[in-house]
Design a protein around this motif. Structure first.
Motif, mmCIF file in Angstrom:
data_model
loop_
_atom_site.group_PDB
_atom_site.id
_atom_site.type_symbol
_atom_site.label_atom_id
_atom_site.label_comp_id
_atom_site.label_asym_id
_atom_site.label_seq_id
_atom_site.Cartn_x
_atom_site.Cartn_y
_atom_site.Cartn_z
ATOM 1 N N UNK A 54 0.837 -1.203 0.000
ATOM 2 C CA UNK A 54 0.000 0.000 0.000
ATOM 3 C C UNK A 54 0.873 1.255 0.000
ATOM 4 N N UNK A 55 1.868 1.278 0.882
ATOM 5 C CA UNK A 55 2.770 2.426 1.001
ATOM 6 C C UNK A 55 4.151 1.956 1.441
ATOM 7 N N UNK A 56 5.185 2.379 0.744
ATOM 8 C CA UNK A 56 6.547 2.216 1.251
ATOM 9 C C UNK A 56 6.856 3.400 2.155
ATOM 10 N N UNK A 57 7.497 3.132 3.275
ATOM 11 C CA UNK A 57 7.853 4.180 4.231
ATOM 12 C C UNK A 57 9.374 4.224 4.309
ATOM 13 N N UNK A 58 9.946 5.367 3.925
ATOM 14 C CA UNK A 58 11.402 5.479 3.816
ATOM 15 C C UNK A 58 11.894 6.668 4.639
ATOM 16 N N UNK A 59 12.947 6.428 5.417
ATOM 17 C CA UNK A 59 13.660 7.528 6.078
ATOM 18 C C UNK A 59 14.981 7.696 5.331
ATOM 19 N N UNK A 60 15.062 8.659 4.402
ATOM 20 C CA UNK A 60 16.294 8.806 3.607
ATOM 21 C C UNK A 60 17.538 8.995 4.482
ATOM 22 N N UNK A 61 17.355 9.604 5.645
ATOM 23 C CA UNK A 61 18.489 9.824 6.534
ATOM 24 C C UNK A 61 19.003 8.558 7.204
ATOM 25 N N UNK A 62 18.229 7.481 7.142
ATOM 26 C CA UNK A 62 18.635 6.210 7.760
ATOM 27 C C UNK A 62 18.952 5.131 6.733
ATOM 28 N N UNK A 82 5.117 6.137 -2.077
ATOM 29 C CA UNK A 82 6.285 6.151 -1.201
ATOM 30 C C UNK A 82 6.223 7.388 -0.311
ATOM 31 N N UNK A 83 6.200 7.169 1.001
ATOM 32 C CA UNK A 83 6.171 8.272 1.965
ATOM 33 C C UNK A 83 7.548 8.383 2.601
ATOM 34 N N UNK A 84 8.107 9.588 2.567
ATOM 35 C CA UNK A 84 9.417 9.807 3.168
ATOM 36 C C UNK A 84 9.258 10.517 4.506
ATOM 37 N N UNK A 85 9.980 10.030 5.503
ATOM 38 C CA UNK A 85 9.821 10.540 6.862
ATOM 39 C C UNK A 85 11.189 10.886 7.437
ATOM 40 N N UNK A 86 11.174 11.700 8.470
ATOM 41 C CA UNK A 86 12.425 12.044 9.141
ATOM 42 C C UNK A 86 12.920 10.843 9.956
ATOM 43 N N UNK A 87 14.211 10.784 10.258
ATOM 44 C CA UNK A 87 14.715 9.713 11.123
ATOM 45 C C UNK A 87 13.968 9.619 12.448
ATOM 46 N N UNK A 88 13.611 10.769 13.018
ATOM 47 C CA UNK A 88 12.931 10.760 14.323
ATOM 48 C C UNK A 88 11.558 10.098 14.215
ATOM 49 N N UNK A 89 10.813 10.395 13.151
ATOM 50 C CA UNK A 89 9.497 9.777 12.967
ATOM 51 C C UNK A 89 9.651 8.279 12.732
ATOM 52 N N UNK A 90 10.636 7.892 11.904
ATOM 53 C CA UNK A 90 10.828 6.462 11.635
ATOM 54 C C UNK A 90 11.191 5.718 12.919
ATOM 55 N N UNK A 91 12.084 6.293 13.693
ATOM 56 C CA UNK A 91 12.503 5.638 14.942
ATOM 57 C C UNK A 91 11.329 5.506 15.909
ATOM 58 N N UNK A 92 10.426 6.474 15.898
ATOM 59 C CA UNK A 92 9.247 6.397 16.776
ATOM 60 C C UNK A 92 8.309 5.272 16.339
#
Length: 277
Positions: A54-62, A82-92
């Motif tokens: 449905x959606x790929x979730x990517x943190x480019x910084x990680x 493809x949804x790009x998120x900050x490292x902080x959001x991905x880690x959460x």
């Protein structure tokens, strides 16, 4: 280009982020028909298996893997969101230490009994009221490694799309057929109709698991972690085996028991192939 910083999701209040959090609960997974999977290898296996992403979730910084970045770009070209998120959001959102920066929201689907391919040497694992999602995920991973034809979940069981099951399966969830069977009666009827022998496990069985000759095709029926198989199910098996134990433990971990039996069946199959050549 969609990787620019202004496009990065940075808020926990973002609708996608809130949806992924909801998918941590079974009722929401069931209602929405989706679940969350994290890690380069599991996401890659989902893509390779043709699972609906449905959606790929990517943190480019990680996400440092060039191969994974290329795979994401290819999926995006094919129209996958493809949804790009900050490292902080991905880690959460992550359930892992040192997260890889790649995850996905995947459509959830279990199969039906009549969809399972029953070949002459097929081996299935049937789990009655399995309760621990980590055990279930490990059994899926082991079943795939041992060449099993499917995993059947009988009665009230844990959810194969539970985050702990998804994580422990290491991507096997996307390649190993999983079927939920509400009533054990339907399982026994299916096995009988297709000539599948049902092997039960019990500490009181006369035969040790390595002394038995497993008829094929076969379904290995294991009970829940605490209770084991109820007497009425034990009585309906074609063959009962026990895994011998020494020491103080009364029972083995369910995933370990499944692995021991799967590999004993696997060990016997090549010998039969050679004998029939």
């Amino acid at each position: 280009m969609s990787g620019h910083s202004q496009d990065l999701i940075s808020s926990a209040a973002n609708p996608l982020v809130r949806r992924i959090r909801r998918l941590g609960e079974r009722k929401h997974r069931r209602r929405e028909g989706a679940f969350f999977v994290e890690g380069i290898q599991p996401v890659w296996q989902a893509v390779e298996a043709g699972t609906e992403i449905e959606t790929l979730v990517v943190a480019p910084g990680l996400l440092t893997s060039a191969l994974a970045r290329r795979m994401v770009a290819e999926q995006e070209r094919r129209g996958v969101r493809c949804a790009r998120v900050t490292p902080a959001v991905f880690e959460a959102l992550s359930g892992r230490d040192n997260p890889s920066g790649l995850a996905a929201v995947v459509r959830a689907r279990t199969g039906r009994l009549d969809e399972l391919a029953v070949t002459p040497d097929a081996c299935f694992v049937a789990l009655h009221e399995v309760g621990n999602p980590g055990n279930l995920g490990t059994i899926l991973r082991t079943a795939e490694a041992a060449g099993a034809a499917g995993v059947l979940l009988l009665g009230e069981t844990t959810d194969p799309f539970h985050p702990a099951a998804v994580k422990a399966s290491m991507g096997a969830l996307f390649t190993m057929p999983v079927v939920h069977v509400a009533e054990p009666e339907a399982f026994f009827a299916w096995a009988a109709a297709r000539g599948i022998a049902v092997v039960t496990t019990s500490a009181r069985a006369p035969d040790e698991h390595w002394a038995a000759r497993y008829p094929l095709p076969v379904a290995l029926l294991l009970g829940s972690e605490g209770e084991g198989l109820p007497a009425e199910l034990l009585a309906r098996g074609d063959l009962a085996v026990r895994i011998p134990m020494v020491g103080t433990a009364h029972s083995l971990n369910l995933a370990v028991a499944a692995g021991i039996l799967l590999y004993e069946v696997r060990r016997q199959v090549p010998a039969r192939d050679a004998g029939g050549a």
